[in-house]
Design a protein around this motif. Structure first.
Motif, short mmCIF file in Angstrom:
data_model
loop_
_atom_site.label_atom_id
_atom_site.label_comp_id
_atom_site.label_asym_id
_atom_site.label_seq_id
_atom_site.Cartn_x
_atom_site.Cartn_y
_atom_site.Cartn_z
N GLU A 214 -8.23 3.53 17.54
CA GLU A 214 -9.08 2.80 16.60
C GLU A 214 -8.94 3.46 15.25
N THR A 215 -7.96 3.00 14.47
CA THR A 215 -7.62 3.69 13.23
C THR A 215 -8.79 3.75 12.25
N ALA A 216 -9.58 2.68 12.19
CA ALA A 216 -10.71 2.66 11.25
C ALA A 216 -11.79 3.66 11.62
N ALA A 217 -11.76 4.15 12.87
CA ALA A 217 -12.76 5.13 13.31
C ALA A 217 -12.30 6.57 13.08
N GLU A 218 -11.07 6.73 12.60
CA GLU A 218 -10.56 8.08 12.32
C GLU A 218 -11.38 8.71 11.19
N PRO A 219 -11.67 10.01 11.29
CA PRO A 219 -12.53 10.67 10.28
C PRO A 219 -12.04 10.52 8.85
N ASP A 220 -10.72 10.52 8.66
CA ASP A 220 -10.19 10.45 7.29
C ASP A 220 -9.60 9.09 6.94
N PHE A 221 -9.98 8.06 7.71
CA PHE A 221 -9.40 6.75 7.44
C PHE A 221 -9.71 6.28 6.02
N GLN A 222 -10.94 6.49 5.57
CA GLN A 222 -11.32 6.01 4.25
C GLN A 222 -10.49 6.69 3.16
N ASP A 223 -10.24 8.01 3.33
CA ASP A 223 -9.40 8.72 2.36
C ASP A 223 -7.98 8.18 2.38
N GLN A 224 -7.45 7.97 3.59
CA GLN A 224 -6.11 7.43 3.74
C GLN A 224 -6.03 6.04 3.09
N PHE A 225 -7.05 5.26 3.32
CA PHE A 225 -7.08 3.89 2.81
C PHE A 225 -7.11 3.87 1.29
N MET A 226 -7.93 4.69 0.68
CA MET A 226 -8.07 4.69 -0.77
C MET A 226 -6.77 5.13 -1.46
N THR A 227 -6.09 6.11 -0.91
CA THR A 227 -4.84 6.56 -1.54
C THR A 227 -3.73 5.52 -1.35
N ALA A 228 -3.84 4.72 -0.29
CA ALA A 228 -2.82 3.70 -0.01
C ALA A 228 -3.01 2.45 -0.85
N ILE A 229 -4.12 2.33 -1.56
CA ILE A 229 -4.33 1.17 -2.42
C ILE A 229 -3.36 1.19 -3.60
N TYR A 230 -2.97 2.38 -4.04
CA TYR A 230 -2.04 2.48 -5.16
C TYR A 230 -0.67 1.93 -4.76
N ILE A 231 0.10 1.52 -5.75
CA ILE A 231 1.43 0.93 -5.52
C ILE A 231 2.50 1.94 -5.89
N PRO A 232 3.39 2.35 -4.98
CA PRO A 232 3.31 2.06 -3.55
C PRO A 232 2.29 2.95 -2.84
N HIS A 233 1.95 4.13 -3.43
CA HIS A 233 0.97 5.04 -2.84
C HIS A 233 0.58 6.06 -3.89
N MET A 234 -0.62 6.64 -3.74
CA MET A 234 -1.07 7.61 -4.73
C MET A 234 -0.27 8.91 -4.65
N PHE A 235 0.04 9.36 -3.41
CA PHE A 235 0.69 10.66 -3.25
C PHE A 235 2.03 10.59 -2.53
N ASP A 236 2.15 9.77 -1.50
CA ASP A 236 3.35 9.76 -0.67
C ASP A 236 4.58 9.38 -1.49
N GLU A 237 5.67 10.07 -1.20
CA GLU A 237 6.91 9.80 -1.91
C GLU A 237 7.74 8.76 -1.16
N PHE A 238 8.55 8.04 -1.92
CA PHE A 238 9.43 7.02 -1.37
C PHE A 238 10.85 7.27 -1.88
N PRO A 239 11.54 8.28 -1.32
CA PRO A 239 12.87 8.63 -1.84
C PRO A 239 13.88 7.49 -1.77
N HIS A 240 13.74 6.61 -0.79
CA HIS A 240 14.69 5.50 -0.69
C HIS A 240 14.47 4.45 -1.78
N LEU A 241 13.35 4.53 -2.49
CA LEU A 241 13.06 3.59 -3.57
C LEU A 241 13.11 4.26 -4.93
N GLU A 242 13.60 5.48 -4.98
CA GLU A 242 13.53 6.26 -6.23
C GLU A 242 14.09 5.52 -7.44
#
Length: 255
Positions: A214-242
């Motif tokens: 149940e991903t939405a029940a994970e303790p840090d789901f909200q934090d994960q969700f908020m950072t994923a709102i950014y395009i493509p992501h707030m922190f995660d790198e996408f080397p294949h799209l550099e």
């Protein structure tokens, strides 16, 4: 629902007249689009050879491409906001809300323009963030930092352009050549199970090994969700799209 055209001002299901493909020239911000029911792009339409279908709205695959193309062209930033200055007659701003015209009235069957609005972009961001954050949680549970292959199942997955989906941040970073659709996987699996007793037993065994998360029940789901709102992501790198992401940043820095 946003990927099915719901919650989108000019959204519609994938039916004749729905914009399904979008390309935006980063230099001129001119738009090319293709609708379901007409194999030619709109810039190939002529008076002597009019389109079989004109635009009536935009469906899921078109929405994904439109938002990703606007980002690549520097029209929207990483937070999903439209830039303050956009040198194009397609760009409209009313207070804090903005829109970008994809199809002019003469290119539609309704005689009204089809545009992408601020709230449309936000709806897509929320939808893609739910997908990406859930994938991140599952990857972390298995100790996976990078994926080597992404399989898109279902009818909708067959129409998603992998590059645009990844630019948007729907999918984790991966070699684009290893992102592919398999169509109606559930239907194919049902047929295999009916025709092959060994595969049916294998499926039953795999089902017993599946762990429900149940991903939405994970303790840090909200934090994960908020950072994923950014395009493509707030922190995660996408080397294949550099190269693509670097070009998008240049477009935003020099509108």
């Amino acid at each position: 629902p946003a990927f099915e055209g719901a919650q989108i001002v000019h959204g519609m299901r994938a039916a004749p007249g729905a914009i399904e493909r979008v390309r935006i020239d980063p230099a001129t911000l001119e738009v090319r689009f293709r609708v379901i029911g007409e194999p030619r792009w709109n810039d190939e339409w002529t008076e002597d050879a009019p389109p079989a279908e004109r635009a009536r709205g935009i469906c899921g695959s078109g929405i994904i491409e439109a938002v990703a193309e606007l980002f690549k062209a520097g029209v929207i930033d990483r937070s999903g906001r439209f830039v303050q200055e956009c040198p194009s007659p397609r760009f409209r701003r009313e207070g804090s809300l903005a829109s970008f015209v994809l199809a002019w009235p003469h290119e539609t069957s309704t005689g009204q323009e089809v545009a992408l609005h601020t709230d449309d972009v936000r709806a897509i961001q929320l939808a893609k963030a739910a997908l990406y954050s859930s994938a991140s949680i599952l990857m972390r549970r298995r100790g996976v930092r990078h994926v080597d292959r992404i399989i898109l199942a279902g009818a909708f997955g067959s129409y998603i352009d992998p590059e645009h989906a990844m630019v948007l941040g729907m999918l984790p970073d991966c070699d684009l050549s290893r992102v592919y659709a398999v169509g109606n996987a559930a239907g194919d699996g049902a047929r295999i199970a009916l025709l092959n007793r060994g595969k049916r037993l294998e499926a039953a065994q795999v089902a017993r090994q599946v762990e429900f998360v149940e991903t939405a029940a994970e303790p840090d789901f909200q934090d994960q969700f908020m950072t994923a709102i950014y395009i493509p992501h707030m922190f995660d790198e996408f080397p294949h799209l550099e190269p693509i992401l670097a070009a998008a940043q240049v477009a935003r820095d020099h509108p």
